[in-house]
Scaffold this active site. Sequence first.
Site, PDB file in Angstrom:
ATOM      1  N   HIS A 110      -2.155  -5.486   1.546  1.00  0.00           N
ATOM      2  CA  HIS A 110      -3.441  -6.146   1.329  1.00  0.00           C
ATOM      3  C   HIS A 110      -3.166  -7.556   0.832  1.00  0.00           C
ATOM      4  O   HIS A 110      -2.228  -7.769   0.072  1.00  0.00           O
ATOM      5  CB  HIS A 110      -4.262  -5.411   0.258  1.00  0.00           C
ATOM      6  CG  HIS A 110      -5.417  -6.235  -0.251  1.00  0.00           C
ATOM      7  ND1 HIS A 110      -6.631  -6.263   0.387  1.00  0.00           N
ATOM      8  CD2 HIS A 110      -5.502  -7.114  -1.288  1.00  0.00           C
ATOM      9  CE1 HIS A 110      -7.437  -7.115  -0.258  1.00  0.00           C
ATOM     10  NE2 HIS A 110      -6.771  -7.642  -1.278  1.00  0.00           N
ATOM     11  N   GLU A 145      -9.755 -10.522  -7.505  1.00  0.00           N
ATOM     12  CA  GLU A 145      -8.790  -9.425  -7.322  1.00  0.00           C
ATOM     13  C   GLU A 145      -7.595  -9.543  -8.264  1.00  0.00           C
ATOM     14  O   GLU A 145      -7.102  -8.527  -8.759  1.00  0.00           O
ATOM     15  CB  GLU A 145      -8.318  -9.399  -5.860  1.00  0.00           C
ATOM     16  CG  GLU A 145      -9.443  -9.013  -4.892  1.00  0.00           C
ATOM     17  CD  GLU A 145      -9.053  -9.161  -3.428  1.00  0.00           C
ATOM     18  OE1 GLU A 145      -7.897  -9.567  -3.131  1.00  0.00           O
ATOM     19  OE2 GLU A 145      -9.905  -8.873  -2.558  1.00  0.00           O
ATOM     20  N   ARG A 202      -2.093 -14.245   4.500  1.00  0.00           N
ATOM     21  CA  ARG A 202      -2.910 -13.512   5.488  1.00  0.00           C
ATOM     22  C   ARG A 202      -2.286 -13.628   6.886  1.00  0.00           C
ATOM     23  O   ARG A 202      -2.236 -12.650   7.636  1.00  0.00           O
ATOM     24  CB  ARG A 202      -4.352 -14.076   5.526  1.00  0.00           C
ATOM     25  CG  ARG A 202      -5.166 -13.861   4.264  1.00  0.00           C
ATOM     26  CD  ARG A 202      -5.751 -12.484   4.143  1.00  0.00           C
ATOM     27  NE  ARG A 202      -6.709 -12.160   5.189  1.00  0.00           N
ATOM     28  CZ  ARG A 202      -7.429 -11.042   5.191  1.00  0.00           C
ATOM     29  NH1 ARG A 202      -7.306 -10.159   4.192  1.00  0.00           N
ATOM     30  NH2 ARG A 202      -8.261 -10.785   6.158  1.00  0.00           N
ATOM     31  N   LYS A 217       0.824  -1.212   0.000  1.00  0.00           N
ATOM     32  CA  LYS A 217       0.000   0.000   0.000  1.00  0.00           C
ATOM     33  C   LYS A 217       0.865   1.272   0.000  1.00  0.00           C
ATOM     34  O   LYS A 217       2.072   1.211   0.263  1.00  0.00           O
ATOM     35  CB  LYS A 217      -0.937  -0.041   1.222  1.00  0.00           C
ATOM     36  CG  LYS A 217      -1.977  -1.175   1.164  1.00  0.00           C
ATOM     37  CD  LYS A 217      -2.950  -1.086   2.346  1.00  0.00           C
ATOM     38  CE  LYS A 217      -4.015  -2.169   2.289  1.00  0.00           C
ATOM     39  NZ  LYS A 217      -5.005  -2.015   3.395  1.00  0.00           N
ATOM     40  N   THR A 241      -5.621  -6.806  10.852  1.00  0.00           N
ATOM     41  CA  THR A 241      -5.820  -5.535  10.152  1.00  0.00           C
ATOM     42  C   THR A 241      -5.184  -4.363  10.894  1.00  0.00           C
ATOM     43  O   THR A 241      -4.529  -3.514  10.291  1.00  0.00           O
ATOM     44  CB  THR A 241      -7.337  -5.279   9.976  1.00  0.00           C
ATOM     45  OG1 THR A 241      -7.904  -6.425   9.331  1.00  0.00           O
ATOM     46  CG2 THR A 241      -7.600  -4.046   9.141  1.00  0.00           C
ATOM     47  N   TYR A 253     -12.188  -2.466  -3.602  1.00  0.00           N
ATOM     48  CA  TYR A 253     -12.777  -2.452  -2.260  1.00  0.00           C
ATOM     49  C   TYR A 253     -14.307  -2.331  -2.323  1.00  0.00           C
ATOM     50  O   TYR A 253     -14.912  -1.718  -1.433  1.00  0.00           O
ATOM     51  CB  TYR A 253     -12.174  -1.321  -1.428  1.00  0.00           C
ATOM     52  CG  TYR A 253     -10.831  -1.671  -0.800  1.00  0.00           C
ATOM     53  CD1 TYR A 253     -10.672  -2.825  -0.027  1.00  0.00           C
ATOM     54  CD2 TYR A 253      -9.724  -0.840  -0.953  1.00  0.00           C
ATOM     55  CE1 TYR A 253      -9.453  -3.147   0.564  1.00  0.00           C
ATOM     56  CE2 TYR A 253      -8.495  -1.151  -0.356  1.00  0.00           C
ATOM     57  CZ  TYR A 253      -8.372  -2.302   0.397  1.00  0.00           C
ATOM     58  OH  TYR A 253      -7.167  -2.618   0.993  1.00  0.00           O
ATOM     59  N   ARG A 294       2.436  -6.474   9.176  1.00  0.00           N
ATOM     60  CA  ARG A 294       1.727  -5.308   9.709  1.00  0.00           C
ATOM     61  C   ARG A 294       2.306  -4.859  11.050  1.00  0.00           C
ATOM     62  O   ARG A 294       2.372  -3.662  11.341  1.00  0.00           O
ATOM     63  CB  ARG A 294       0.226  -5.591   9.787  1.00  0.00           C
ATOM     64  CG  ARG A 294      -0.417  -5.464   8.397  1.00  0.00           C
ATOM     65  CD  ARG A 294      -1.810  -5.976   8.353  1.00  0.00           C
ATOM     66  NE  ARG A 294      -2.515  -5.560   7.135  1.00  0.00           N
ATOM     67  CZ  ARG A 294      -3.692  -6.040   6.771  1.00  0.00           C
ATOM     68  NH1 ARG A 294      -4.306  -6.942   7.523  1.00  0.00           N
ATOM     69  NH2 ARG A 294      -4.262  -5.613   5.661  1.00  0.00           N
ATOM     70  N   ASN A 316      -2.025   0.310   6.785  1.00  0.00           N
ATOM     71  CA  ASN A 316      -1.512  -0.960   7.313  1.00  0.00           C
ATOM     72  C   ASN A 316      -0.670  -1.752   6.319  1.00  0.00           C
ATOM     73  O   ASN A 316      -0.632  -2.985   6.367  1.00  0.00           O
ATOM     74  CB  ASN A 316      -2.663  -1.792   7.901  1.00  0.00           C
ATOM     75  CG  ASN A 316      -3.746  -2.081   6.885  1.00  0.00           C
ATOM     76  OD1 ASN A 316      -3.626  -1.718   5.717  1.00  0.00           O
ATOM     77  ND2 ASN A 316      -4.796  -2.754   7.322  1.00  0.00           N
TER      78      ASN A 316
HETATM   79  O1  CDP Z   1      -7.236  -5.694   4.910  1.00  0.00           O
HETATM   80  P1  CDP Z   1      -8.062  -6.619   5.761  1.00  0.00           P
HETATM   81  O2  CDP Z   1      -8.746  -7.717   4.983  1.00  0.00           O
HETATM   82  O3  CDP Z   1      -7.270  -7.135   6.930  1.00  0.00           O
HETATM   83  O4  CDP Z   1      -9.202  -5.706   6.439  1.00  0.00           O
HETATM   84  P2  CDP Z   1     -10.683  -5.314   5.973  1.00  0.00           P
HETATM   85  O5  CDP Z   1     -11.534  -5.325   7.177  1.00  0.00           O
HETATM   86  O6  CDP Z   1     -11.119  -6.120   4.793  1.00  0.00           O
HETATM   87  O7  CDP Z   1     -10.527  -3.789   5.536  1.00  0.00           O
HETATM   88  C1  CDP Z   1      -9.897  -3.431   4.331  1.00  0.00           C
HETATM   89  C2  CDP Z   1      -9.009  -2.245   4.591  1.00  0.00           C
HETATM   90  O8  CDP Z   1      -9.818  -1.118   4.928  1.00  0.00           O
HETATM   91  C3  CDP Z   1      -8.052  -2.402   5.773  1.00  0.00           C
HETATM   92  O9  CDP Z   1      -6.876  -3.121   5.442  1.00  0.00           O
HETATM   93  C4  CDP Z   1      -7.760  -0.958   6.128  1.00  0.00           C
HETATM   94  O10 CDP Z   1      -6.767  -0.377   5.281  1.00  0.00           O
HETATM   95  C5  CDP Z   1      -9.104  -0.284   5.840  1.00  0.00           C
HETATM   96  N1  CDP Z   1      -9.943  -0.097   7.024  1.00  0.00           N
HETATM   97  C6  CDP Z   1     -10.053   1.199   7.565  1.00  0.00           C
HETATM   98  O11 CDP Z   1      -9.443   2.128   7.046  1.00  0.00           O
HETATM   99  N2  CDP Z   1     -10.828   1.400   8.676  1.00  0.00           N
HETATM  100  C7  CDP Z   1     -11.504   0.381   9.243  1.00  0.00           C
HETATM  101  N3  CDP Z   1     -12.263   0.605  10.314  1.00  0.00           N
HETATM  102  C8  CDP Z   1     -11.406  -0.917   8.700  1.00  0.00           C
HETATM  103  C9  CDP Z   1     -10.619  -1.130   7.591  1.00  0.00           C
HETATM  104 MG    MG Z   2     -10.381  -7.665   3.661  1.00  0.00          MG
END
Ligand code: CDP
Ligand code: MG
Length: 139
Positions: free
Chosen positions: A115, A126, A85, A9, A91, A49, A102, A112
């Site tokens: 992805h 994706e 993962r 990212k 996250t 997204y 992370r 973070n």
């Molecule tokens: O990336 P991951 O699958 O771990 O998390 P996600 O819940 O699918 O969310 C996607 C991305 O959205 C995260 O990696 C964060 O960069 C962002 N995010 C955020 O900015 N604020 C949140 N409350 C949750 C996610």
């Molecule tokens: Mg996700």
Amino acid sequence: MEKTLVLIKPDAFAAHHVGDIIKIYEEKGFRIAAMKMLKMDRRLASIHYAEHIGRPYYEDLSGFMTSGPIVAMVLMGDDVIHRVRELHGKTNPADAAEGTIRKLYATSGRRNAVHASDSPESAEREIHIFFNETEIYDE
Ligand code: CDP
Ligand code: MG
């Protein structure tokens, strides 16, 4: 062999951690099947997204993901979706285990560093947002 989509990212790119992160994947034995550098625009962010559109953090997430260059990669290996993962960690870096990418490089639950696809269905979807078949070297 299984494939997954990884994005390095804009935060990790700006902090000069591209090489550090790729080194970790290679040391773990994952193969790089495709790789490119690009800058996402709002439309691309909304496709990648899509499931997050409408959530309270979506506008800030989209702003962050379009703020600078990223590196997109297809990684290949046994159980690569699950294993990447795990390697990335939770996250939010506050919850991420020691030694995860992370924990090492994320600075917040939004910024973070990385992805990775979370299922075979999302990997298939994706990967083809970022790469066409002629760009994937999976022999
Ligand atoms: O990336 P991951 O699958 O771990 O998390 P996600 O819940 O699918 O969310 C996607 C991305 O959205 C995260 O990696 C964060 O960069 C962002 N995010 C955020 O900015 N604020 C949140 N409350 C949750 C996610
Ligand atoms: Mg996700």
